[in-house]
Design an enzyme around this catalytic site. Structure first.
Site, PDB file in Angstrom:
ATOM      1  N   LYS A  37       0.766  -1.224  -0.208  1.00 11.84           N
ATOM      2  CA  LYS A  37      -0.166  -0.150  -0.213  1.00 11.84           C
ATOM      3  C   LYS A  37       0.769   1.339  -0.216  1.00 11.84           C
ATOM      4  O   LYS A  37       2.102   1.753   1.454  1.00 11.84           O
ATOM      5  CB  LYS A  37      -0.589  -0.321   1.226  1.00 11.84           C
ATOM      6  CG  LYS A  37      -2.547   1.319   1.309  1.00 11.84           C
ATOM      7  CD  LYS A  37      -2.138   1.874   2.373  1.00 11.84           C
ATOM      8  CE  LYS A  37      -2.076   2.503   3.230  1.00 11.84           C
ATOM      9  NZ  LYS A  37      -1.336   4.250   2.169  1.00 11.84           N
TER      10      LYS A  37
ATOM     11  N   GLU B 238      11.748  15.989  14.320  1.00  5.91           N
ATOM     12  CA  GLU B 238      11.618  15.817  13.381  1.00  5.91           C
ATOM     13  C   GLU B 238      11.015  16.525  12.123  1.00  5.91           C
ATOM     14  O   GLU B 238       9.304  16.945  12.356  1.00  5.91           O
ATOM     15  CB  GLU B 238      11.767  14.798  12.682  1.00  5.91           C
ATOM     16  CG  GLU B 238      12.543  14.180  11.541  1.00  5.91           C
ATOM     17  CD  GLU B 238      11.830  12.728  10.874  1.00  5.91           C
ATOM     18  OE1 GLU B 238      10.820  11.889  11.504  1.00  5.91           O
ATOM     19  OE2 GLU B 238      12.558  12.105  10.682  1.00  5.91           O
TER      20      GLU B 238
END
Ligand code: ADP
Length: 486
Positions: free
Chosen positions: A182, A389
């Site tokens: 996916k 991040e």
């Protein structure tokens, strides 16, 4: 500018199950847009659990025959896929730049990098050796076999739409596993193009299946709950990775997880500053700062802080920002509005707490999701950018004095994917490499990715390795065979 391919068949708007191309059962579709312009590129089927189950059934049915092929037979198909990817490198790169936004030169590099996993693992799987082990009794003999784990589910992110898939299907298919994958909702076309290439290369139906859809949780629950799936390989955020690992625990599925990072990039005062700047540009601004191994925190030793900052700011200010399909660029747009908002939040938080903007710092005049390549000075551990991040083109420069101090600063994160440092001192190279809590270390380089080396993290950056002989182990089970009555 709209996307023009010399082989338009590579742009597939249907999903691949058991060798056939399908729409969603409910007829719904998801839009795919170009982040540089907002232009609609096409649609892909909005599939869910039912279609995923059918893809898993197909992979399960195809597994025995695929696993029984010789390694050489599998390698020949993978080699053809590799050749076809390079033959269509320009089209695959244009497709990727259109859906993902990265500069065309980076997209071409990614296609070659993705293909390299098919070539390398096809070759490597011919050497999937077992052992003969000196026995523990006179009438017994012991040996080991390595066998493919079975059906693999692969879920991939948008930042490397081709490479993250190549890194998973290369070793999986080479080892004899079959795959249901996916791709990320934002960037499905690069994955579907690999499906076209796989068919042209002669990969049997059901060996590689690709389902698309916006309801990632429904697709993921089917993948992790279905007993026919024996392994999940995921690249994406730590939060989703943890959730998928927990879901896999119920059926004791094997997992490989490549999750978030918070890479330190350390410049010691004995470093070659020009090399360190080049490394910082490569590591920080590649893919507009949207890689899990991007330098997220730049620690610069006090004696060279000003000199390094000055050189870095000059290099960053020279980066060419723009739509990768319209002339040479060094930096594209961010993937979406959410990504842009996060970058803005990190910059706002840092400046509110005393950081200075040396260059950039705001949305780019080009509009859309473009952000100016940015350098922040006087950043400290109390700022959001130190902990999270950023996933954008912002280099925050921290100051440090001693080696011990910077190792403590670098390791003060729950993540542990990549770490980089620049020094000319050999003994320090060893000490710091050993002390950094991460899975990958770059010494005097900002570029560490290659199919021949093991890529992966420690701590909350994940588990498992992709690439190298170690990467093949992630797709095989070790079986011990004891022969009695000899
Ligand atoms: P990012 O923040 O980089 O988009 P995600 O972890 O959200 O990272 O996405 C990585 C991949 O995981 C994508 O293919 C996304 O569709 C998929 N994903 C997101 N949520 C889930 C979930 N609950 N179950 C399975 N896959 C998911």
């Amino acid at each position: 500018m709209s996307l023009v391919l010399s082989d338009p068949d590579l742009l597939r708007q249907r999903a691949l199950i058991d060798g056939e191309w399908f729409d969603a059962d409910n007829g719904n579709a998801c839009d795919v847009t170009n982040p540089a312009s907002g232009e609609l590129l096409g649609t892909v089927p909005d599939m869910g659990a039912d279609e995923t189950r059918r893809a898993i059934d197909a992979a399960h049915a195809a597994f025995p025959a695929w696993a029984k092929k010789t390694a050489k037979e599998r390698a020949q198909i993978l080699r053809r896929m590799f050749d076809l990817m390079l033959q269509h490198q320009d089209d695959l790169a244009a497709l990727m730049t259109a859906e993902q936004g990265k500069p065309l030169a980076e997209a071409k590099g990614e296609v070659a990098y993705s293909a390299s996993f098919l070539e390398w693992f096809g070759e490597e799987a011919k050497r999937m050796y077992g052992d003969t082990i000196p026995g523990h009794a006179g009438d017994k003999r012991i040996l080991t076999l390595r066998q493919p784990v079975g059906v693999v589910a692969a879920i991939t992110p948008w930042n490397f739409p081709s490479a993250m898939l190549g890194r998973k299907i290369g070793p999986a298919l080479a080892a004899g596993c079959t795959v249901v994958c996916k791709p990320a909702t934002q960037t499905p076309f690069s994955a579907l193009a690999l499906g076209v290439i796989a068919q042209r290369a002669g990969l049997p139906p059901g060996v590689l299946n690709i389902v698309t859809g916006h309801d990632a949780a429904a697709i993921g629950e089917e993948m992790t709950g279905n007993p026919k799936v024996r392994k999940l390989s995921f690249t994406g955020s730590t939060a989703v990775g943890k959730r998928l690992m927990a879901q896999c625990a119920e059926g004791m599925k094997r997992v490989s997880l490549e999750l978030g990072g918070n890479a330190p990039f350390i410049v010691f005062d004995d470093a070659d500053l020009d090399a360190a700047v080049a490394g910082a540009i490569a590591s920080k601004y590649r893919n507009t700062g949207q890689t899990c191994v991007c330098a997220n925190r730049l620690f610069v030793q006090e004696g060279v802080y000003e000199a390094f900052a000055e050189k870095l700011v000059a290099a960053v200010a020279a980066l060419r920002v723009g739509d990768g399909l319209q002339g040479a660029t060094d930096q594209g747009p961010l993937i979406d509005a959410k990504a842009l908002a996060k970058v803005e939040e990190h910059v706002a938080d840092a400046t509110a707490k005393g950081a200075r903007v040396a260059t950039g710092g705001k949305r780019h005049a080009l509009g859309s999701t473009f952000f100016e390549p940015t350098v922040l000075l006087d950043v400290d551990a109390g700022m959001l950018i130190a902990r999270e991040e950023t996933f954008g083109p912002v280099a925050p420069l921290f100051r440090f004095q001693t080696e011990d101090e910077v190792i403590a600063m670098a390791n003060a994160t729950e993540f542990g994917l990549a770490g980089y440092f620049y020094t000319r001192d050999l003994a320090r190279s060893w000490r710091v490499s050993e002390a950094l809590e991460c899975g990958i270390v770059g010494i005097n380089t900002g570029l560490i990715s290659t199919e021949v080396a093991p890529f992966g993290g420690v701590k909350q950056s994940g588990t498992g390795r992709e690439g190298s002989k170690y990467g093949l182990n992630d797709y095989t089970e070790l079986k011990y065979v004891c022969v009695g009555g000899v």
